[in-house]
Design a protein around this motif. Structure first.
Motif, PDB file in Angstrom:
ATOM      1  N   THR A 103       0.500  -1.101   0.020  1.00 51.15           N
ATOM      2  CA  THR A 103      -0.125  -0.095  -0.081  1.00 51.15           C
ATOM      3  C   THR A 103       0.632   1.402   0.103  1.00 51.15           C
ATOM      4  N   LEU A 104      -0.172   2.441  -0.032  1.00 49.24           N
ATOM      5  CA  LEU A 104       0.984   4.046  -0.342  1.00 49.24           C
ATOM      6  C   LEU A 104       1.660   3.833   1.032  1.00 49.24           C
ATOM      7  N   GLU A 105       0.714   3.770   2.180  1.00 43.23           N
ATOM      8  CA  GLU A 105       1.292   3.965   3.401  1.00 43.23           C
ATOM      9  C   GLU A 105       2.654   3.075   3.690  1.00 43.23           C
ATOM     10  N   ALA A 106       2.391   1.443   3.680  1.00 45.42           N
ATOM     11  CA  ALA A 106       3.838   0.814   3.574  1.00 45.42           C
ATOM     12  C   ALA A 106       4.534   1.314   3.249  1.00 45.42           C
ATOM     13  N   VAL A 107       5.118   1.835   1.982  1.00 47.43           N
ATOM     14  CA  VAL A 107       6.177   2.417   0.858  1.00 47.43           C
ATOM     15  C   VAL A 107       6.296   3.798   1.477  1.00 47.43           C
ATOM     16  N   GLU A 108       5.246   4.666   2.519  1.00 47.06           N
ATOM     17  CA  GLU A 108       5.863   5.704   2.910  1.00 47.06           C
ATOM     18  C   GLU A 108       6.734   5.905   4.503  1.00 47.06           C
ATOM     19  N   SER A 109       5.800   4.468   4.870  1.00 46.04           N
ATOM     20  CA  SER A 109       6.561   4.022   6.075  1.00 46.04           C
ATOM     21  C   SER A 109       8.104   3.246   5.971  1.00 46.04           C
ATOM     22  N   VAL A 110       7.852   2.891   5.333  1.00 50.73           N
ATOM     23  CA  VAL A 110       9.576   2.234   4.759  1.00 50.73           C
ATOM     24  C   VAL A 110      10.202   2.329   4.106  1.00 50.73           C
ATOM     25  N   CYS A 111      10.024   2.871   2.987  1.00 47.59           N
ATOM     26  CA  CYS A 111      10.989   3.443   1.816  1.00 47.59           C
ATOM     27  C   CYS A 111      12.196   4.459   2.138  1.00 47.59           C
ATOM     28  N   SER A 118       4.378  11.461  -6.313  1.00 41.37           N
ATOM     29  CA  SER A 118       5.056  12.240  -7.577  1.00 41.37           C
ATOM     30  C   SER A 118       6.649  11.371  -8.201  1.00 41.37           C
ATOM     31  N   PRO A 119       7.374  10.729  -7.407  1.00 44.83           N
ATOM     32  CA  PRO A 119       8.121  10.023  -8.022  1.00 44.83           C
ATOM     33  C   PRO A 119       7.376   8.339  -8.278  1.00 44.83           C
ATOM     34  N   LEU A 120       6.500   8.018  -7.258  1.00 49.66           N
ATOM     35  CA  LEU A 120       5.471   7.159  -7.813  1.00 49.66           C
ATOM     36  C   LEU A 120       5.262   6.644  -8.722  1.00 49.66           C
ATOM     37  N   SER A 121       4.080   7.699  -8.799  1.00 52.09           N
ATOM     38  CA  SER A 121       3.451   7.737 -10.286  1.00 52.09           C
ATOM     39  C   SER A 121       3.918   7.692 -11.784  1.00 52.09           C
ATOM     40  N   ARG A 122       5.217   8.572 -11.266  1.00 50.07           N
ATOM     41  CA  ARG A 122       6.575   8.495 -12.453  1.00 50.07           C
ATOM     42  C   ARG A 122       6.440   7.490 -12.834  1.00 50.07           C
ATOM     43  N   ALA A 170      10.481  -4.827  10.436  1.00 51.74           N
ATOM     44  CA  ALA A 170       9.668  -3.558  11.553  1.00 51.74           C
ATOM     45  C   ALA A 170       8.629  -3.734  11.219  1.00 51.74           C
ATOM     46  N   TRP A 171       7.725  -3.055   9.788  1.00 54.35           N
ATOM     47  CA  TRP A 171       6.809  -2.872   9.648  1.00 54.35           C
ATOM     48  C   TRP A 171       5.967  -4.730   9.636  1.00 54.35           C
ATOM     49  N   CYS A 172       6.551  -5.209   9.144  1.00 53.97           N
ATOM     50  CA  CYS A 172       5.354  -6.413   8.714  1.00 53.97           C
ATOM     51  C   CYS A 172       5.051  -6.344  10.264  1.00 53.97           C
ATOM     52  N   LEU A 173       6.335  -7.005  11.330  1.00 53.86           N
ATOM     53  CA  LEU A 173       6.168  -7.289  13.047  1.00 53.86           C
ATOM     54  C   LEU A 173       4.823  -6.539  13.488  1.00 53.86           C
ATOM     55  N   GLN A 174       4.635  -5.599  13.038  1.00 52.32           N
ATOM     56  CA  GLN A 174       4.160  -4.095  13.506  1.00 52.32           C
ATOM     57  C   GLN A 174       2.273  -4.143  12.979  1.00 52.32           C
ATOM     58  N   LEU A 175       2.432  -4.899  12.337  1.00 54.40           N
ATOM     59  CA  LEU A 175       1.068  -4.497  11.401  1.00 54.40           C
ATOM     60  C   LEU A 175       0.859  -6.240  12.181  1.00 54.40           C
ATOM     61  N   VAL A 176       1.247  -7.293  12.300  1.00 57.72           N
ATOM     62  CA  VAL A 176       1.206  -8.300  12.898  1.00 57.72           C
ATOM     63  C   VAL A 176       1.157  -8.449  14.607  1.00 57.72           C
ATOM     64  N   GLN A 177       1.448  -7.469  14.962  1.00 56.20           N
ATOM     65  CA  GLN A 177       1.223  -7.025  16.355  1.00 56.20           C
ATOM     66  C   GLN A 177      -0.039  -5.941  16.573  1.00 56.20           C
ATOM     67  N   GLN A 178       0.027  -5.948  16.156  1.00 60.14           N
ATOM     68  CA  GLN A 178      -1.248  -4.784  16.438  1.00 60.14           C
ATOM     69  C   GLN A 178      -3.256  -5.989  16.181  1.00 60.14           C
TER      70      GLN A 178
END
Length: 504
Positions: A103-111, A118-122, A170-178
């Motif tokens: 998701t967009l939220e995952a890209v913003e959290s991890v990358c 803008s760069p994603l659109s391109r 870390a993003w996946c672990l947070q998702l699972v714990q949540q």
């Protein structure tokens, strides 16, 4: 492909030879052609053809061991990558840590980039990233696997691979714990669907875990998801693999992994292995302070013995489970044990005692909003009513359970409930629907890799024997063939719309 980027593009005598040259240089590889066509937003056909020619001339001195098609594809992706801005390159290579989309939220959290849109659109315009249909209300973005592997190489070259794989973990672990505590409440379906959408990312995170302990924590957190969705084999493989390397793994995590490996073995009807894991877990807890899992382990040991017909060994474990669960105020475990004790009483034809256990269990399950547990009680009540020869009432309970399980996406218990319905139709001599459902269930069990407890399936063939005798071989073959073609949804729908006829 060109018209996706320039709707006014026309193939004519003026550009036909250039287009042919481009496709020929790209060896007709669909991905390479798509990447070249995406450049029409910036370049005309002649410029694309010229740049490709220059690019391949530079690559003559490249790897001589790669296959020609691989050289062509690699060169095309290199060319597309080199034309990106630095901002686009950074996002492209960092997104490679996601597998199966994100998701967009995952890209913003991890990358770790400032402004993503803008760069994603391109990158989407250049066909380096695909924008998929919305899933669970969110659009997902993914790379073709060839591009993802290329981007991973670039991430490695940039010295960032370990860093961003750790961030993805870390993003996946947070998702699972949540979501862990929400897999038995009103939000169960929502979170199961969310985990399903991220399943490839979760698998990747397990593989790339920073340490064995963190890998074990993530695996233990996914046990309910794998159980409810019917990923039994996968869950066992991950749990057993984690147990192979326990060095540095916290004692509490080891206890949870042993309990999980035992439960998955039980669900796969490998009862001998299940008992071994459960007993190892009990011994592990006896030599440590990890007593939180004891209630569930004793409960599942009781289930294992019950599934194999050893009910005299099951009850003591249920009582121990109840004692531990009450000590630690584990309401969900208390509810499970009570319903299992209700099952023991029902099987012994002590129906009123069984109903008291079921009533106490369902009250707790409603209190903690465990709708999956409420469905289980409905199924148990169906068994109880069937045992009392109250067939219409039994069917209504089964239908309620089936409706809830199916809406939750609980594959294992949906199949289990279908099996009980087949028993009911066989017992009431409704031959046609019983045989069609049996054929459908056999296919579904194989398709979803689900095994039902031995004690549940052993009497079915005997119950179906009178149904077989009431039909000719041709009729039986036709009914079996029809049922074997039903999807899970069609199977459930046939149960919903079937009423009992005259009952014995």
């Amino acid at each position: 492909r060109a018209r996706q980027h320039r709707p006014d593009f026309v193939l004519d005598a003026g550009n036909g030879l250039l287009v042919s040259s481009i496709c020929r240089q790209l060896d007709g590889i669909p991905l390479a052609i798509e990447l070249a066509a995406a450049r029409l937003k910036l370049l005309d056909v002649a410029q694309i053809e010229a740049r490709l020619t220059d690019r391949f001339r530079l690559l003559v001195g490249g790897s001589r061991t790669a296959l020609p098609h691989h050289q062509t594809l690699r060169a095309t992706i290199d060319w597309s990558y080199d034309l990106l801005s630095e901002e686009e390159r950074v996002l492209f290579r960092r997104m490679s840590v996601f597998r199966g989309g994100c998701t967009l939220e995952a890209v913003e959290s991890v990358c770790g980039v400032g402004e993503v849109l803008s760069p994603l659109s391109r990158l989407i315009d250049r066909s380096l990233v695909l924008a998929d249909e919305e899933r669970n209300g969110e659009r997902r973005y993914r790379m073709l696997e060839t591009l993802r592997e290329y981007a991973l190489e670039r991430l490695e070259e940039a010295g960032e691979r370990a860093e961003f794989q750790t961030k993805q973990f870390a993003w996946c672990l947070q998702l699972v714990q949540q979501g862990h505590s929400k897999l038995q409440g009103k939000e169960t379906t929502q979170w199961l669907n969310l985990y399903d959408a991220e399943h490839d990312n979760l698998r990747t995170a397990i593989q790339n875990a920073p340490s064995p302990n963190e890998r074990g924590i993530l695996i233990a957190g996914l046990v309910r998801f794998w159980q409810y969705r019917g990923y039994i084999y996968e869950g066992q493989r991950w749990a057993e693999a984690a147990l192979q390397n326990r060095k540095g793994v916290d004692s509490s995590v080891v206890a949870r992994l042993l309990s999980a490996a035992g439960m998955f073995s039980m669900l796969m009807t490998d009862h001998t292995k299940a008992v071994v894991y459960f007993e190892q877990c009990l011994e592990h807890c006896a030599h440590s302070d990890e007593a939180q899992v004891l209630g569930m382990v004793h409960n599942n040991l009781g289930n294992t013995y019950s599934d194999t017909g050893k009910r005299d060994l099951a009850s003591p474990h249920y009582y121990r489970a109840l004692e531990h669960a009450r000590q630690y105020q584990q309401k969900d475990v208390i509810a499970r044990v009570l319903s299992n004790l209700g099952g023991v009483a029902t099987e012994a034809h002590r129906f009123e005692e069984g109903l008291r256990y079921y009533q106490e269990s369902v009250e707790i399950r409603r209190e903690i909003q465990d709708m999956r547990g409420v469905a289980f009680i409905e199924m148990c009540l169906g068994v109880s009513e069937q045992g009392r020869k109250r067939y219409p009432e039994a069917l209504e309970h089964y239908k309620k359970a089936l409706s809830e399980y199916h809406s939750l996406g609980d594959i294992y218990n949906t199949c289990l409930c279908i099996n009980y319905v087949i028993h009911l139709f066989a017992e009431t001599r409704q031959a046609e629907i019983a045989i069609m459902l049996q054929s459908a269930l056999k296919v579904l069990l194989k398709q979803h890799q689900v095994k039902l407890p031995l004690a549940i399936g052993t009497t079915l063939d005997a119950e179906l024997a009178p149904c077989f005798q009431s039909l000719t071989p041709k009729q039986y073959e036709q009914l079996s063939m029809e049922g074997s073609g039903w999807t899970l949804e069609q199977t459930v729908e046939h149960i919903y719309t079937t009423a009992l006829t005259d009952t014995p």
